[in-house]
Design a protein around this motif. Structure first.
Motif: not given
Length: 394
Positions: A52-57, A65-67, A220-223
């Protein structure tokens, strides 16, 4: 004949006009950090991966690391992982002051051996971090079941495995339910609480530099990851916690969006090349090197392997690599020193012989060219030179 390990110029020639067009669009917009291109790529990669969510890094390393930061992994915690992977897998754990706990690999697939996972979990374990090595998913059905019994989150290191699939039982709160009739195929990244991708140029979906992404089905984790990637700032200049500068830039996103449209076709070519190698090695006369075996599910179907690498194995690895180099064939060793024997992890107390399967793989494995643009003549040339080597060693 010359057969490089990877030929990015050949790939670029097929998409050059589209890539230059979108790069010009970004330059004209002067919107370089995050923004519409990144948001569009996040949606497309998340959908491609069944999330449902993707967060580009900024890189695959930053994704890991961010996970881990999003799960509040801290000094003194333990995270169970594999010793046979790129350094970033364990490096991200150690950077947070946590302890990587290494579990030996499956001798068939070189992924984390799920049969050894239970005994590695202690009261200090806070997460499990399997790697989908070479483009083939780890045994996630078993890993998720064990982690679920211990109430541990699973982060997937899917840096080499975008689009790979494996059969697992239907998942509710990350714990598979019983019964083979509930088996479904799910894509890498959608199996644990978060999945981490790398867009390093050599990956199946590679950018024009570093890039990565975290995907998840947990809003919540995505945010939390979105906030962590901008120094923990939300709203701007207000910091509830400490994050970092983990942002993906718009130029990388634009290039990756062009490439994503071709990814399935490129994967199909890699699979065709792997099938050619499989057949040639299995029918070759002499002591032919062996490739890792595919995991077979309870339904009898193999995992969907995307072949980020095609790796063979022989006790004469170094001699074979030298012979192929002399024939102008590119190869690579993934990985010559397992993580538990790296000098920087000496304080963990591992010694040679502690994880024998990973150590043997480090001595004997060799990656062959597998990129989509390989010609039939090049593939045959590689096989012929391996045959020549085998015959010379008899």
């Amino acid at each position: 004949m010359n057969v490089p390990l990877l030929d990015l110029k050949a790939q670029y020639a097929t998409i050059r006009d589209d890539v230059r067009r979108v790069m010009d669009e970004v330059c004209d917009s002067q919107y370089f950090i995050l923004g519409p291109q990144v948001e569009a790529l996040e949606k497309e990669v998340a959908a491609y991966s069944g999330c449902a969510h993707g967060i580009g890094v900024a890189s695959g390393t930053d994704a890991l690391l961010v996970a881990l930061m999003a799960l509040d992994i801290q000094a003194g915690d333990e995270v169970v992982t594999t010793p046979y992977s790129f350094f970033a897998t364990a490096g991200a754990i150690a950077r947070l002051g946590a302890k990587p706990v290494f579990v030996d690999i499956d001798p068939r697939t070189y992924n984390l051996n799920a049969n050894l996972l239970d005994r590695a979990i202690t009261a200090r374990t806070r997460a499990v971090l399997p790697v989908h090595l070479y483009g083939q998913c780890a045994d996630m059905d078993a890993i998720l079941e064990i982690a679920g019994r211990h109430n541990l989150p699973v982060i997937e290191d899917a840096a080499q495995a975008i689009g790979a699939e494996c059969p697992v039982r239907k998942i509710t709160d990350q714990s598979p339910v019983s019964g083979l009739r509930s088996l479904v195929s799910r894509r890498a990244g959608s199996l644990g609480v978060m999945g981490c991708f790398s867009f390093f140029p050599s990956k199946n979906l590679g950018g024009f530099g570093d890039g990565g992404m975290v995907v998840t089905n947990d809003a919540a984790l995505a945010e939390r990851v979105r906030v962590l990637r901008v120094h923990g700032s939300h709203p701007k200049y207000y910091h509830k916690f400490i994050g970092g500068n983990f942002r993906l830039d718009a130029l990388q996103a634009a290039v990756l969006r062009v490439k994503l449209k071709h990814l399935d076709a490129w994967t199909a070519k890699r699979q065709q090349h792997a099938a050619f190698y499989d057949h040639a090695l299995s029918t070759m006369e002499g002591a032919a090197p062996a490739a890792p075996k595919a995991i077979w599910s309870a339904t009898g179907d193999p995992h969907f392997h995307i072949y980020n690498q095609y790796v063979i194995r022989t006790p004469q690895r170094d001699k074979l690599q030298a012979a192929l180099k002399a024939a102008h064939i590119g190869t690579e060793i993934y990985y010559p020193v397992p993580l538990h024997l790296q000098e920087c992890f000496a304080p963990l107390g591992y010694r040679a012989g502690a994880l024998p399967v990973a150590e043997a793989a480090a001595r004997e494995t060799l990656a062959l060219p597998i990129y989509p643009e390989l010609s039939a003549d090049q593939l045959q040339y590689v096989v012929d030179r391996i045959q020549d080597f085998c015959e010379s060693e008899q």
